[in-house]
Design a protein around this motif. Structure first.
Motif, PDB file in Angstrom:
ATOM      1  N   SER A  33     144.959  -9.068  23.936  1.00 57.65           N
ATOM      2  CA  SER A  33     145.246  -7.582  23.197  1.00 57.65           C
ATOM      3  C   SER A  33     146.178  -7.911  22.136  1.00 57.65           C
ATOM      4  CB  SER A  33     145.932  -6.967  24.213  1.00 57.65           C
ATOM      5  OG  SER A  33     146.774  -5.629  23.516  1.00 57.65           O
ATOM      6  N   SER A  34     145.878  -7.004  21.062  1.00 59.17           N
ATOM      7  CA  SER A  34     146.833  -7.215  20.136  1.00 59.17           C
ATOM      8  C   SER A  34     148.365  -6.854  20.252  1.00 59.17           C
ATOM      9  CB  SER A  34     146.473  -6.260  19.052  1.00 59.17           C
ATOM     10  OG  SER A  34     145.274  -6.660  18.194  1.00 59.17           O
ATOM     11  N   GLY A  35     148.472  -6.129  21.337  1.00 56.57           N
ATOM     12  CA  GLY A  35     149.704  -5.831  21.981  1.00 56.57           C
ATOM     13  C   GLY A  35     150.519  -7.189  22.304  1.00 56.57           C
TER      14      GLY A  35
ATOM     15  N   LYS B 271     154.249  -5.655  16.873  1.00 55.77           N
ATOM     16  CA  LYS B 271     154.023  -5.689  18.150  1.00 55.77           C
ATOM     17  C   LYS B 271     155.111  -6.275  19.087  1.00 55.77           C
ATOM     18  CE  LYS B 271     150.458  -3.624  17.511  1.00 55.77           C
ATOM     19  NZ  LYS B 271     150.113  -2.336  18.191  1.00 55.77           N
TER      20      LYS B 271
ATOM     21  N   GLU C 207     134.932  -7.144  17.926  1.00 54.29           N
ATOM     22  CA  GLU C 207     135.690  -8.202  18.863  1.00 54.29           C
ATOM     23  C   GLU C 207     134.647  -9.166  19.529  1.00 54.29           C
ATOM     24  OE1 GLU C 207     139.830  -5.308  19.194  1.00 54.29           O
ATOM     25  OE2 GLU C 207     138.705  -6.263  20.835  1.00 54.29           O
TER      26      GLU C 207
ATOM     27  N   TRP D  96     159.101  -0.721  24.484  1.00 54.06           N
ATOM     28  CA  TRP D  96     158.216  -0.164  25.728  1.00 54.06           C
ATOM     29  C   TRP D  96     158.888  -0.782  27.098  1.00 54.06           C
ATOM     30  CZ3 TRP D  96     153.111  -1.942  22.984  1.00 54.06           C
ATOM     31  CH2 TRP D  96     152.778  -0.951  21.981  1.00 54.06           C
TER      32      TRP D  96
ATOM     33  N   LEU E 146     152.334   5.229  24.419  1.00 52.19           N
ATOM     34  CA  LEU E 146     152.988   4.111  24.101  1.00 52.19           C
ATOM     35  C   LEU E 146     153.643   3.910  22.624  1.00 52.19           C
ATOM     36  CD1 LEU E 146     151.200   0.947  25.715  1.00 52.19           C
ATOM     37  CD2 LEU E 146     153.406   2.212  26.530  1.00 52.19           C
ATOM     38  N   PHE E 147     152.557   4.464  21.545  1.00 54.73           N
ATOM     39  CA  PHE E 147     152.944   4.223  20.221  1.00 54.73           C
ATOM     40  C   PHE E 147     153.810   5.272  19.771  1.00 54.73           C
ATOM     41  CE2 PHE E 147     148.589   2.209  18.603  1.00 54.73           C
ATOM     42  CZ  PHE E 147     149.051   0.944  19.092  1.00 54.73           C
TER      43      PHE E 147
ATOM     44  N   LEU F 100     152.409  -3.799  30.869  1.00 56.96           N
ATOM     45  CA  LEU F 100     151.397  -2.591  31.285  1.00 56.96           C
ATOM     46  C   LEU F 100     150.900  -2.742  32.474  1.00 56.96           C
ATOM     47  CD1 LEU F 100     148.815  -1.027  28.959  1.00 56.96           C
ATOM     48  CD2 LEU F 100     148.074  -2.099  31.275  1.00 56.96           C
TER      49      LEU F 100
ATOM     50  N   ASP G  89     140.310  -7.273  27.139  1.00 52.98           N
ATOM     51  CA  ASP G  89     140.939  -6.502  26.202  1.00 52.98           C
ATOM     52  C   ASP G  89     141.914  -5.457  27.031  1.00 52.98           C
ATOM     53  OD1 ASP G  89     141.593  -4.805  23.726  1.00 52.98           O
ATOM     54  OD2 ASP G  89     139.884  -3.436  24.467  1.00 52.98           O
ATOM     55  N   ILE G  90     142.748  -4.907  26.608  1.00 51.35           N
ATOM     56  CA  ILE G  90     143.284  -3.377  27.235  1.00 51.35           C
ATOM     57  C   ILE G  90     142.789  -2.285  26.771  1.00 51.35           C
ATOM     58  CG2 ILE G  90     145.413  -2.534  27.718  1.00 51.35           C
ATOM     59  CD1 ILE G  90     146.731  -5.289  27.721  1.00 51.35           C
ATOM     60  N   GLU G  91     143.335  -1.767  25.357  1.00 49.08           N
ATOM     61  CA  GLU G  91     143.066  -0.596  24.720  1.00 49.08           C
ATOM     62  C   GLU G  91     141.502  -0.199  24.836  1.00 49.08           C
ATOM     63  OE1 GLU G  91     145.041   0.244  21.130  1.00 49.08           O
ATOM     64  OE2 GLU G  91     143.439   1.515  20.499  1.00 49.08           O
TER      65      GLU G  91
ATOM     66  N   LYS H  82     147.755  -4.380  13.017  1.00 49.14           N
ATOM     67  CA  LYS H  82     148.371  -5.324  14.309  1.00 49.14           C
ATOM     68  C   LYS H  82     149.279  -6.441  13.762  1.00 49.14           C
ATOM     69  CE  LYS H  82     145.444  -2.660  16.620  1.00 49.14           C
ATOM     70  NZ  LYS H  82     145.758  -1.480  17.260  1.00 49.14           N
TER      71      LYS H  82
ATOM     72  N   ALA I 207     154.383  -7.071  26.161  1.00 49.27           N
ATOM     73  CA  ALA I 207     153.679  -5.671  26.238  1.00 49.27           C
ATOM     74  C   ALA I 207     152.520  -5.700  27.373  1.00 49.27           C
ATOM     75  CB  ALA I 207     153.134  -5.044  24.966  1.00 49.27           C
ATOM     76  N   GLN I 208     151.897  -6.828  27.268  1.00 47.89           N
ATOM     77  CA  GLN I 208     150.844  -6.604  28.403  1.00 47.89           C
ATOM     78  C   GLN I 208     151.101  -7.097  29.817  1.00 47.89           C
ATOM     79  OE1 GLN I 208     148.052 -10.276  27.066  1.00 47.89           O
ATOM     80  NE2 GLN I 208     148.385  -9.494  24.808  1.00 47.89           N
TER      81      GLN I 208
ATOM     82  N   LYS J 203     141.949 -10.394  16.303  1.00 48.01           N
ATOM     83  CA  LYS J 203     140.868 -10.240  17.468  1.00 48.01           C
ATOM     84  C   LYS J 203     139.502 -10.135  16.777  1.00 48.01           C
ATOM     85  CE  LYS J 203     141.702  -7.565  20.972  1.00 48.01           C
ATOM     86  NZ  LYS J 203     141.651  -6.551  21.929  1.00 48.01           N
TER      87      LYS J 203
HETATM   88  C1  LIG Z   1     149.423  -4.101  25.643  1.00 52.47           C
HETATM   89  S1  LIG Z   1     149.194  -2.315  25.498  1.00 52.47           S
HETATM   90  C2  LIG Z   1     149.668  -2.061  23.736  1.00 52.47           C
HETATM   91  C3  LIG Z   1     148.341  -2.375  22.960  1.00 52.47           C
HETATM   92  C4  LIG Z   1     148.713  -2.410  21.615  1.00 52.47           C
HETATM   93  O1  LIG Z   1     149.821  -2.306  21.281  1.00 52.47           O
HETATM   94  C5  LIG Z   1     147.502  -2.568  20.389  1.00 52.47           C
HETATM   95  O2  LIG Z   1     147.847  -2.567  19.556  1.00 52.47           O
HETATM   96  C6  LIG Z   1     146.158  -2.808  21.120  1.00 52.47           C
HETATM   97  O3  LIG Z   1     145.244  -3.277  19.991  1.00 52.47           O
HETATM   98  P1  LIG Z   1     144.023  -4.051  20.127  1.00 52.47           P
HETATM   99  O4  LIG Z   1     143.639  -4.688  18.919  1.00 52.47           O
HETATM  100  O5  LIG Z   1     144.139  -4.792  21.285  1.00 52.47           O
HETATM  101  O6  LIG Z   1     143.260  -2.754  20.642  1.00 52.47           O
END
Ligand SMILES: CSCCC(=O)C(=O)COP(=O)(O)O
Ligand SMILES: [Mg+2]
Length: 228
Positions: free
Chosen positions: A125-127, A83, A188, A90, A23-24, A135, A8-10, A78, A131-132, A159
């Motif tokens: 990631s949900s991104g 996304k 998750e 981004w 980012l948001f 980053l 995962d990322i975030e 999400k 976007a992944q 996820k």
């Molecule tokens: C790729 S960085 C942006 C992450 C993003 O947009 C997001 O919504 C992360 O969601 P997650 O469910 O993966 O925590």
């Protein structure tokens, strides 16, 4: 034996505050004007048509879709079209140097060590996948995209759904027992475990998240021999 690590990322590789405070807002500030000017661009038009289908409003105007997207952003929904559009916005920020992809200091060295040991490294990631790649491509530690062999986003499933992890295992052509998922979110990890994966929960702040997943504070605390 672990053959692939999916992260995962975030909240896992990256501070939640970078996503929610950099980012948001960056995408939110630019979304309306971006769509008013770019809505006929093929990639943007495709995302908007997918959004129309998703809300069952095939004739929705761009203005109506902007309103819908703001509602999604207000609630951190999400939505795959959202996304995709965030990822496109981004890209400009990364390319202009407005920001770099935040990574905790332990992440790049450990990813490089796992790669050197022959492990496959992937992201979930949900991104969006774009976007992944942005980053990790424009990260604090430079371009880390050569380390990764796979990227998965909400197009493989949500996820917190077990089927998503079954889909990823099928696409990687690996048995679930050879896969390790790293995330900060217990739900998750629960879904991944139900799909037969190994799991490890990253606790990046002093949150005392209660869960029965192995918990670590840093990537370099993860001993792969733990997962037999
Ligand atoms: C790729 S960085 C942006 C992450 C993003 O947009 C997001 O919504 C992360 O969601 P997650 O469910 O993966 O925590
Ligand atoms: Mg997370």
């Amino acid at each position: 034996m672990i053959r692939a690590i999916v992260t995962d990322i975030e909240g896992t590789t990256t501070d939640i505050r970078f996503v929610h405070q950099v980012l948001f807002p960056y995408a939110r500030q630019r979304l309306a004007e971006f769509l008013r000017h770019q809505h006929e661009e093929p990639e943007v038009a495709a995302a908007l048509n997918a959004l129309r289908a998703g809300i069952d409003r095939p004739q929705a105007s761009v203005e109506a879709l902007i309103e819908q997207l703001f509602t999604y952003m207000d609630n951190d929904v999400k939505s795959t079209p959202l996304k995709v559009l965030q990822g496109i916005i981004w890209r400009t920020g990364y390319e202009n140097g407005d920001f770099r992809g935040h990574l905790y200091a332990d992440v790049a060295p450990q990813l490089e060590a796992w790669k050197a040991d022959g492990l496959q490294l992937c992201v979930y990631s949900s991104g969006s996948v774009d976007a992944q790649k942005l980053l990790f491509g424009y990260s604090d530690a430079g371009d880390l995209t050569p380390l990764f062999s796979g990227y998965f986003d909400t197009r493989v499933g949500a996820k917190r759904e077990t089927e998503s992890y079954q889909n990823i295992a099928e696409q990687l052509i690996l048995p679930p027992a050879d896969l390790l998922f790293l995330s900060d979110i217990r739900q998750e990890l629960d879904a991944a475990r139900l799909a037969g994966w190994h799991t490890c929960q990253l606790i990046r702040d002093d949150a005392d998240e209660l869960s029965d997943h192995l918990q670590v504070n840093r990537f370099d605390q993860i001993a792969l021999e733990t997962f037999l």
